[in-house]
Design a protein around this motif. Structure first.
Motif, short mmCIF file in Angstrom:
data_model
loop_
_atom_site.label_atom_id
_atom_site.label_comp_id
_atom_site.label_asym_id
_atom_site.label_seq_id
_atom_site.Cartn_x
_atom_site.Cartn_y
_atom_site.Cartn_z
N MET A 231 15.66 14.41 -0.96
CA MET A 231 16.20 14.59 0.39
C MET A 231 16.73 13.28 0.95
SD MET A 231 13.51 17.27 2.14
CE MET A 231 13.80 16.53 3.73
N LEU A 232 16.00 12.19 0.77
CA LEU A 232 16.46 10.91 1.30
C LEU A 232 17.71 10.44 0.59
CD1 LEU A 232 13.06 9.06 1.77
CD2 LEU A 232 14.53 10.01 3.54
N ALA A 233 17.79 10.64 -0.71
CA ALA A 233 19.01 10.25 -1.44
C ALA A 233 20.18 11.12 -1.02
CB ALA A 233 18.77 10.37 -2.93
N HIS A 234 19.93 12.39 -0.80
CA HIS A 234 20.99 13.31 -0.39
C HIS A 234 21.50 12.95 1.01
CE1 HIS A 234 23.27 17.00 -0.51
NE2 HIS A 234 22.77 17.37 0.66
N LEU A 235 20.60 12.61 1.91
CA LEU A 235 21.01 12.23 3.26
C LEU A 235 21.70 10.88 3.29
CD1 LEU A 235 17.92 13.41 5.31
CD2 LEU A 235 20.19 14.43 5.28
#
Length: 65
Positions: A57-61
């Motif tokens: 999620m953090l990489a995607h955001l």
């Protein structure tokens, strides 16, 4: 202009997802009634799955911004 105080505050916000994951794992594990060893394995499994989802999620955001 970003001051040093603002920069330090933003660093603390980076730990919020991990604190949320820890609170979720703790609450899910404290609600279960069962064997001590099974609860231990359950915590390890929840933590591993949660970290993978959190990193994704953090990489995607980060890519969107």
């Amino acid at each position: 202009m970003i001051t040093q105080r603002t920069r330090n505050t933003l660093r603390w916000f980076r730990f919020l997802p991990y604190l949320g994951l820890g609170a979720l794992v703790f609450s899910l594990n404290s609600l279960t009634v069962g064997n001590y060893w099974i609860k231990g394995y359950f915590v390890l499994l929840e933590a591993q799955i949660g970290l993978v989802i959190l990193y994704w999620m953090l990489a995607h955001l980060k890519d969107k911004n």
